[in-house]
Scaffold this motif. Structure first.
Motif, short mmCIF file in Angstrom:
data_model
loop_
_atom_site.label_atom_id
_atom_site.label_comp_id
_atom_site.label_asym_id
_atom_site.label_seq_id
_atom_site.Cartn_x
_atom_site.Cartn_y
_atom_site.Cartn_z
N ASP A 120 1.30 -1.09 0.38
CA ASP A 120 0.03 -0.47 0.03
C ASP A 120 0.78 1.03 0.13
O ASP A 120 1.51 1.55 1.12
CB ASP A 120 -1.31 -0.14 1.42
CG ASP A 120 -2.24 1.08 1.24
OD1 ASP A 120 -1.87 1.69 0.44
OD2 ASP A 120 -2.24 0.77 1.88
N THR A 122 1.42 5.49 -1.07
CA THR A 122 0.55 7.03 -1.01
C THR A 122 1.78 8.23 -0.98
O THR A 122 2.74 7.99 -0.53
CB THR A 122 -0.14 6.84 0.55
OG1 THR A 122 -0.84 6.31 0.71
CG2 THR A 122 -0.77 8.38 0.26
N LYS A 141 -1.89 -1.99 -3.26
CA LYS A 141 -2.80 -0.99 -3.81
C LYS A 141 -2.15 1.03 -3.98
O LYS A 141 -0.76 0.50 -3.14
CB LYS A 141 -3.67 -0.64 -2.25
CG LYS A 141 -4.15 -1.60 -2.28
CD LYS A 141 -4.53 -1.77 -0.78
CE LYS A 141 -5.54 -0.46 -0.31
NZ LYS A 141 -6.09 -1.07 1.28
N VAL A 142 -2.42 2.00 -4.09
CA VAL A 142 -1.36 3.09 -4.77
C VAL A 142 -2.41 4.38 -4.31
O VAL A 142 -3.50 4.15 -5.14
CB VAL A 142 0.02 3.16 -6.06
CG1 VAL A 142 -1.58 2.77 -7.37
CG2 VAL A 142 0.80 4.09 -6.15
N ALA A 143 -1.80 5.08 -4.06
CA ALA A 143 -2.26 6.99 -4.52
C ALA A 143 -1.40 7.35 -4.91
O ALA A 143 -0.39 7.76 -4.18
CB ALA A 143 -3.06 6.62 -3.32
N SER A 160 -7.55 2.16 -5.78
CA SER A 160 -5.66 3.14 -5.94
C SER A 160 -6.94 4.13 -6.43
O SER A 160 -7.73 4.55 -7.46
CB SER A 160 -5.68 2.18 -7.17
OG SER A 160 -4.67 0.84 -6.69
N LEU A 180 -10.40 0.74 -8.99
CA LEU A 180 -9.67 1.66 -9.71
C LEU A 180 -10.28 2.74 -10.41
O LEU A 180 -10.88 3.36 -10.86
CB LEU A 180 -8.91 0.76 -11.18
CG LEU A 180 -8.24 -0.89 -10.68
CD1 LEU A 180 -7.36 -0.96 -11.73
CD2 LEU A 180 -7.54 -0.50 -9.52
#
Length: 198
Positions: A120, A122, A141-143, A160, A180
Motif C-alpha cells: 500500500d 501513498t 494498492k496505490v495513491a 487505488s 481503480l
C-alpha cells in the motif's frame, strides 16, 4: 530505547530483541540496524535521518524516516514506513507480510520488492515507478500521480487513486479486488496466455 547521533558518519546496531527508536541521526551517513528477534519501531515524533537505511527485524518494522534509500526485511511480518520526502527502494522483503509506505516525493526502486501480503503506497501528487522484473506483490494498492509497476507473476490490484496514468506489466493474471480510479490512461500487459479481469 535507542537514541543515536553520528553526523555524516555511519551508525550500526545489532540487537538481540525488539527495539524502540528515538531520533537516529547519521546525517549523510548510513544506518544499519539488525534485530535477531522482535520488532523495530520509531517512537512518536522521532525519525531515522540518513542517506541509506538498512533495517532487519523478524517481527516487524514501523519507522519514520528522512532518508534517500531503504532496504528492509522481516520474517512474514509487516513493514510500515513514513518518509519525509521521496524514496528509492533498494530491497523490501516481508515474506507473507504487508508493506505500507507513505512518501512526500517520488517513489522509485533500485532493487526488488517481495511482499506476499498487501503493498500500500501513498505518494499523492508524486510518481511511483516500480519496474524491477523481480518484484513479487500479493495485492498492490496505490495513491499517486503516474504509476508504473511490474510483477514477476500474477498481480491483484487493490483500491487505488491515480491522478495520472497507470501502467501494469505482469507475467501472470492481472485482477482487481478494489475499485481503480485512474484519471489518465491505463495500460495493462499480462504476458502470453494470461487473463486480465477487472
Amino acid at each position: 530505547t535507542l537514541t543515536a547521533s553520528a553526523t555524516d558518519n555511519n551508525i550500526t546496531v545489532v540487537e538481540a530483541d525488539g527495539l524502540y527508536l528515538n531520533n537516529i541521526n547519521a546525517g549523510t551517513g548510513n544506518v544499519n540496524i539488525t534485530l535477531t528477534a522482535g520488532a523495530l519501531s520509531s517512537n512518536t515524533g522521532t525519525k531515522i535521518t540518513a542517506n541509506a537505511a538498512t533495517l532487519t527485524a523478524p517481527a516487524g518494522i514501523n519507522v519514520n524516516t528522512a532518508i534517500t534509500t531503504l532496504s528492509a526485511a522481516t520474517t512474514d511480518s509487516n513493514i510500515t514506513v513514513n518518509e519525509d520526502d521521496g524514496l528509492d527502494i533498494a530491497s523490501i522483503s516481508t515474506g507473507t507480510g504487508d508493506f505500507k509506505l507513505t512518501a512526500f516525493g517520488d517513489v522509485t526502486q533500485s532493487g526488488a520488492v517481495t511482499a506476499g501480503g498487501t503493498t500500500d503506497i501513498t505518494a499523492t501528487g508524486n510518481d511511483v515507478t516500480l519496474n524491477n522484473t523481480s518484484n513479487d506483490f500479493g495485492t498492490f494498492k496505490v495513491a499517486a500521480k503516474d504509476v508504473s509497476v511490474t510483477d514477476t507473476n500474477a498481480i491483484d490490484l487493490g483500491v487505488s487513486a491515480i491522478s495520472g496514468n497507470l501502467n501494469v506489466t505482469a507475467n501472470g493474471a492481472i485482477t482487481d479486488s478494489g475499485v481503480l480510479s485512474v484519471t489518465g490512461t491505463t495500460t495493462l500487459a499480462a504476458g502470453a496466455s494470461n487473463n486480465i479481469t477487472l
